[in-house]
Design an enzyme around this catalytic site. Sequence first.
Site: not given
Ligand code: DX5
Ligand code: ZN
Length: 216
Positions: A6, A30, A32, A34, A63, A65, A134, A139-141, A170-172, A192-193
Amino acid sequence: MKLAASILAADFAHLARDVQRVEAMVDLLHLDVMDGHFVPNLTFGPPVANALRPHTRLPFAIHLMIERPVRYARQFRVGSQDSITVHVEAADPPDEALRVVRSLGCKAGISFRPGTPLEEVLPYLDSVDLVLVMSVEPGFGGQAFLPGALDRIRALRREIGDRAVEIAVDGGIGPENVRAVVEAGADVIVAGSAIFGKTDPAAAARELWARATKRS
Ligand code: DX5
Ligand code: ZN
């Protein structure tokens, strides 16, 4: 399993460079998108995604959002290997949004927030190529993985049955939980992170592969 990087956690001033660093280690990118309405954050839209397109051979998993996917989906330059995922909670009716996405010749996906009942996406299983679960509030990584996602993945896997529908999560997700997510039934891991947030993103992606596939 497929691994999707991501770019939300990449350096937006050096997107092409960051993507090329991980290209050999991931299957998908990926993206994102927004809009500051559907989620309380703004990222980028079609101009940035389209500008990045010639710089990588990786398929794009876009994706959305955003409240009005129908208005913007057509602006993405996509091919048969790319996908566009819309949210079941967005303002446009999912049926219409998925029809527009399909008309672009790419794959279509549906996603839902952690608080949205799984039942709300089930009516679309015959009209999508993927469901994006999700595992954080969109909204946030960099947020913590919500463990309730594991049961949702398992339930979704049962509902999908023998349909050719992939489950992306997706996420965390990071080295500590990637194995559990794959074992629950995920086909695509979005990170992502855990990739771009590290000093050596390619090594971080390699570590995710190792943790996801190691025998326990
Ligand atoms: C959150 C995004 C994710 C995000 C995941 O709204 O949809 O795709 O990039 O980031 P990490 O892997 O850092 O949780
Ligand atoms: Zn995403």
